[in-house]
Design a protein around this motif. Structure first.
Motif, PDB file in Angstrom:
ATOM      1  N   UNK A  36      34.146  69.185  69.864  1.00 62.50           N
ATOM      2  CA  UNK A  36      35.092  70.252  69.558  1.00 62.50           C
ATOM      3  C   UNK A  36      34.861  71.411  70.516  1.00 62.50           C
ATOM      4  N   UNK A  37      35.906  72.188  70.726  1.00 63.38           N
ATOM      5  CA  UNK A  37      35.820  73.342  71.606  1.00 63.38           C
ATOM      6  C   UNK A  37      35.076  74.473  70.910  1.00 63.38           C
ATOM      7  N   UNK A  38      34.253  75.173  71.651  1.00 57.99           N
ATOM      8  CA  UNK A  38      33.450  76.261  71.091  1.00 57.99           C
ATOM      9  C   UNK A  38      34.285  77.335  70.428  1.00 57.99           C
ATOM     10  N   UNK A  39      35.419  77.656  71.022  1.00 63.19           N
ATOM     11  CA  UNK A  39      36.283  78.706  70.475  1.00 63.19           C
ATOM     12  C   UNK A  39      36.821  78.293  69.109  1.00 63.19           C
ATOM     13  N   UNK A  40      37.210  77.031  68.975  1.00 62.32           N
ATOM     14  CA  UNK A  40      37.727  76.535  67.700  1.00 62.32           C
ATOM     15  C   UNK A  40      36.627  76.545  66.629  1.00 62.32           C
TER      16      UNK A  40
END
Length: 149
Positions: free
Chosen positions: A135-139
């Protein structure tokens, strides 16, 4: 076969297939891999985990660039960036959906014992390691903030 070898092999295949987008993209990826391998302290090695981090970074940069191109009315450049992103994403593990991610993060929050936004750092440290590449860090950050508030 590790990721570095797979990219090298796919460069040859893209040449044979005359796939210019894949060829240019994979050559760029290999350039970053070689830079990482020859960096001080790398001992001329590149683990698959490090290679995945590089590819994720390139995907994120490509998506950000495409967004900027669309804002500036340059759909042609955005399409080119997104085509390269698609080539790189084929090498990355399947990304978790927001629902799957939320379930995982609730488990991590319970493990860490987080109760408020003050515990964000503890949760993010554990979540970043556990969900690396998935998963993306921002998400992850956005969902953790929402869950802790």
């Amino acid at each position: 076969m590790d990721l570095f070898e797979r990219v090298s092999e796919d460069i040859k295949n893209a040449m044979k297939a005359k796939d210019k987008v894949a060829l240019d993209t994979l050559r760029n990826v290999k350039k970053f891999f070689l830079e990482a391998k020859t960096a001080p302290g790398a001992n001329d090695t590149l683990t698959d985990a490090d290679a995945l981090k590089i590819m994720q970074k390139l995907v994120k940069q490509g998506k950000d660039s495409a967004t900027i191109y669309v804002q500036q009315g340059r759909q042609d450049l955005a399409d080119a960036e997104l085509a390269q992103v698609n080539v790189i994403e084929a090498y990355l593990p399947k990304q978790m959906s927001a629902e799957e991610l939320e379930v995982e993060l609730k488990t991590i929050i319970a493990q860490v014992g987080a109760t408020s936004a003050k515990d964000m750092g503890k949760v993010m440290g554990t979540a970043s390691k556990a969900l690396a590449g998935k998963a993306e860090g921002r998400l992850i950050s956005d969902i953790v903030k929402r869950l802790l508030n």
